[in-house]
Design an enzyme around this catalytic site. Structure first.
Site, mmCIF file in Angstrom:
data_model
loop_
_atom_site.group_PDB
_atom_site.id
_atom_site.type_symbol
_atom_site.label_atom_id
_atom_site.label_comp_id
_atom_site.label_asym_id
_atom_site.label_seq_id
_atom_site.Cartn_x
_atom_site.Cartn_y
_atom_site.Cartn_z
ATOM 1 N N HIS A 165 23.667 -35.775 -20.811
ATOM 2 C CA HIS A 165 24.056 -36.884 -21.698
ATOM 3 C C HIS A 165 23.241 -38.125 -21.391
ATOM 4 O O HIS A 165 22.582 -38.211 -20.358
ATOM 5 C CB HIS A 165 25.541 -37.226 -21.510
ATOM 6 C CG HIS A 165 25.832 -37.862 -20.181
ATOM 7 N ND1 HIS A 165 25.907 -37.141 -19.015
ATOM 8 C CD2 HIS A 165 26.038 -39.159 -19.821
ATOM 9 C CE1 HIS A 165 26.160 -37.949 -18.013
ATOM 10 N NE2 HIS A 165 26.238 -39.184 -18.460
ATOM 11 N N GLN A 167 23.276 -42.692 -22.412
ATOM 12 C CA GLN A 167 24.105 -43.791 -22.901
ATOM 13 C C GLN A 167 23.298 -44.690 -23.836
ATOM 14 O O GLN A 167 22.062 -44.705 -23.774
ATOM 15 C CB GLN A 167 24.582 -44.655 -21.741
ATOM 16 C CG GLN A 167 25.454 -43.934 -20.738
ATOM 17 C CD GLN A 167 26.141 -44.925 -19.824
ATOM 18 O OE1 GLN A 167 26.657 -45.961 -20.262
ATOM 19 N NE2 GLN A 167 26.150 -44.630 -18.542
ATOM 20 N N LYS A 313 12.872 -44.516 -1.915
ATOM 21 C CA LYS A 313 12.299 -45.836 -1.679
ATOM 22 C C LYS A 313 13.403 -46.878 -1.763
ATOM 23 O O LYS A 313 14.220 -46.844 -2.683
ATOM 24 C CB LYS A 313 11.250 -46.140 -2.750
ATOM 25 C CG LYS A 313 10.688 -47.539 -2.632
ATOM 26 C CD LYS A 313 9.597 -47.799 -3.653
ATOM 27 C CE LYS A 313 9.142 -49.250 -3.625
ATOM 28 N NZ LYS A 313 8.422 -49.603 -2.407
ATOM 29 N N PHE A 314 13.391 -47.806 -0.814
ATOM 30 C CA PHE A 314 14.355 -48.908 -0.862
ATOM 31 C C PHE A 314 13.636 -50.166 -1.325
ATOM 32 O O PHE A 314 12.570 -50.489 -0.816
ATOM 33 C CB PHE A 314 14.963 -49.142 0.530
ATOM 34 C CG PHE A 314 15.921 -48.060 0.930
ATOM 35 C CD1 PHE A 314 17.246 -48.109 0.536
ATOM 36 C CD2 PHE A 314 15.497 -46.966 1.666
ATOM 37 C CE1 PHE A 314 18.131 -47.097 0.872
ATOM 38 C CE2 PHE A 314 16.366 -45.948 2.011
ATOM 39 C CZ PHE A 314 17.696 -46.018 1.603
ATOM 40 N N MET A 315 14.216 -50.822 -2.305
ATOM 41 C CA MET A 315 13.671 -52.109 -2.750
ATOM 42 C C MET A 315 14.398 -53.172 -1.944
ATOM 43 O O MET A 315 15.492 -53.618 -2.322
ATOM 44 C CB MET A 315 13.958 -52.325 -4.236
ATOM 45 C CG MET A 315 13.034 -51.596 -5.147
ATOM 46 S SD MET A 315 11.380 -52.316 -5.162
ATOM 47 C CE MET A 315 10.613 -51.161 -6.278
HETATM 48 P P1 H2U Z 1 26.939 -41.954 -16.691
HETATM 49 O O1 H2U Z 1 26.969 -40.583 -16.147
HETATM 50 O O2 H2U Z 1 25.518 -42.472 -16.874
HETATM 51 O O3 H2U Z 1 27.810 -42.837 -15.896
HETATM 52 O O4 H2U Z 1 27.547 -41.868 -18.170
HETATM 53 C C1 H2U Z 1 28.770 -41.300 -18.459
HETATM 54 C C2 H2U Z 1 29.544 -42.268 -19.317
HETATM 55 O O5 H2U Z 1 30.637 -41.599 -19.911
HETATM 56 C C3 H2U Z 1 30.109 -43.428 -18.506
HETATM 57 O O6 H2U Z 1 29.559 -44.626 -18.978
HETATM 58 C C4 H2U Z 1 31.721 -42.486 -20.013
HETATM 59 C C5 H2U Z 1 31.612 -43.348 -18.761
HETATM 60 O O7 H2U Z 1 32.156 -44.628 -18.983
HETATM 61 N N1 H2U Z 1 32.969 -41.734 -20.108
HETATM 62 C C6 H2U Z 1 33.836 -42.014 -21.145
HETATM 63 O O8 H2U Z 1 33.564 -42.886 -21.956
HETATM 64 N N2 H2U Z 1 35.008 -41.311 -21.239
HETATM 65 C C7 H2U Z 1 35.397 -40.348 -20.358
HETATM 66 O O9 H2U Z 1 36.449 -39.768 -20.500
HETATM 67 C C8 H2U Z 1 34.512 -39.999 -19.231
HETATM 68 C C9 H2U Z 1 33.220 -40.746 -19.108
#
Ligand code: H2U
Length: 347
Positions: A165, A167, A313-315
């Protein structure tokens, strides 16, 4: 002694940020006895009845993720940006400035299966993801100034869910990175009457020192000014300003890029290579109708690893107090990635 960029310290200029990076190649052999990370693993089931991103599972909001068959988009249940809210009062004190921030956050599931990613999806399935990115960029771009599509891959980069996934955070304001980029791209265009990144692609294609991968439409380079050891940029060979300008030929070729880049990254340290990646193009919203020839649409991958699956790497230190620095040369990093096979390792 004559200067050799592979051996001798120097500064490199990043024209997108108007920043310099210190390159110290002589330092790359120093031993490491600091923190090591757990190697990123990848064993995930195809379907997990407790994972809210899987088809048919209930999310934090109480809504049920439908039994989708291709991509699926939903409003983030924990959004950093809301569409509505009280606005802060304006202040005339230069030291205490506040501005309104509004927006919306969405999540895009790439595929119903959890155990797939760009390296084992078909071209058709990857094009479906690209189509969804374009659709979202178009829809949200009508209302918002900046539509940031991004993916965090791996827990080391803060990814909270193993399902494939990404965002989208769309905002009424231009965030810092694109704001600074916009200023510098415009300055370059005004001075040379050419989009900076188009000029850059042409020169990289001639020099051929930093190319990781290229096909008929795209070229992937470790940029001359890279800060992160294996940072890459995905640049179009034909000038386009936004994701919504990508045509069918570019889409198919971009699917190849997405597949090959991740395979090369994963092969490098034989792990699920962590990174943040995303797309930048001309600002939208009010600026949608504005001519913005200084912009070139491009992709960015920022991986944190330095020398193995467990050493990142650490910034820190000089980098946060003075200026970014790298030991491994950009050209060496590009060669290391370029030399990786296009078939993914198997454990
Ligand atoms: P990340 O793995 O990049 O954190 O993205 C997953 C996103 O999915 C995260 O922003 C959202 C989280 O807020 N999420 C939902 O909106 N609903 C859920 O039930 C689980 C995760």
């Amino acid at each position: 002694m004559t200067f050799n960029p592979n051996e001798h310290q120097h500064l490199r200029y990043n024209p997108l940020k108007d920043e310099w990076v210190l390159v110290s190649p002589h330092r790359s052999l120093r031993p490491w006895s600091g923190q090591t990370e757990t190697p990123p693993t990848e064993e995930v089931p195809r379907f997990d009845p407790t994972n809210p991103l899987c088809p048919g599972v209930t999310r934090a909001s109480g809504k049920v993720t439908p039994k989708y068959e291709s991509t699926y988009v939903f409003e983030n249940d924990f959004p950093a940006l809301l569409q509505e809210g009280p606005e802060p009062a304006e202040s005339d004190d230069p030291l205490f400035q506040t501005k309104t921030a509004k927006g919306t956050c969405r999540v895009i599931c790439y595929h119903p299966y959890t155990d797939v990613y760009f390296y084992n999806l078909s071209t058709k399935e990857i094009v479906a993801v690209i189509d969804e990115w374009i659709k979202q960029a178009k829809e949200l771009g009508r209302e918002y100034t900046w539509v940031q599509i991004f993916e965090n891959r791996g827990t080391m980069m803060g990814c909270s869910n193993p399902h494939p996934h990404c965002q989208i955070w769309a905002s009424t304001f231009l965030p810092n990175e694109p704001r600074i980029k916009d200023i510098n791209l415009r300055k370059f265009y005004d001075k040379y009457q050419k989009p900076m990144l188009q000029d850059y692609v042409e020169k990289e294609l001639q020099k051929r020192e930093r190319i990781v991968y290229e096909n008929s439409e795209w070229v992937v380079v470790v940029p001359y000014w890279a800060v992160w050891p294996f940072e890459t940029m995905v640049l179009p060979k034909r000038q386009i300003q936004r994701f919504t300008d990508v045509d069918d030929r570019q889409k198919e070729a971009l699917a190849q890029v997405l597949q090959t880049v991740v395979v090369k990254y994963d092969n490098l340290f034989k792990c699920k290579f962590p990174y943040s990646m995303g797309w930048h193009g001309a600002p939208t919203g009010d600026k949608l109708e504005e001519c913005q020839p200084h912009w070139t649409f491009h992709g960015i991958y920022i991986p944190p690893l330095l020398r193995s699956a467990t050493v990142k790497k650490f910034m820190v230190g000089y980098e946060v107090l003075a200026q970014a620095q790298r030991d491994l040369t950009v050209e060496k990093a590009a060669a290391m990635l370029r030399e990786q096979p296009e078939k993914r390792f198997s454990l």
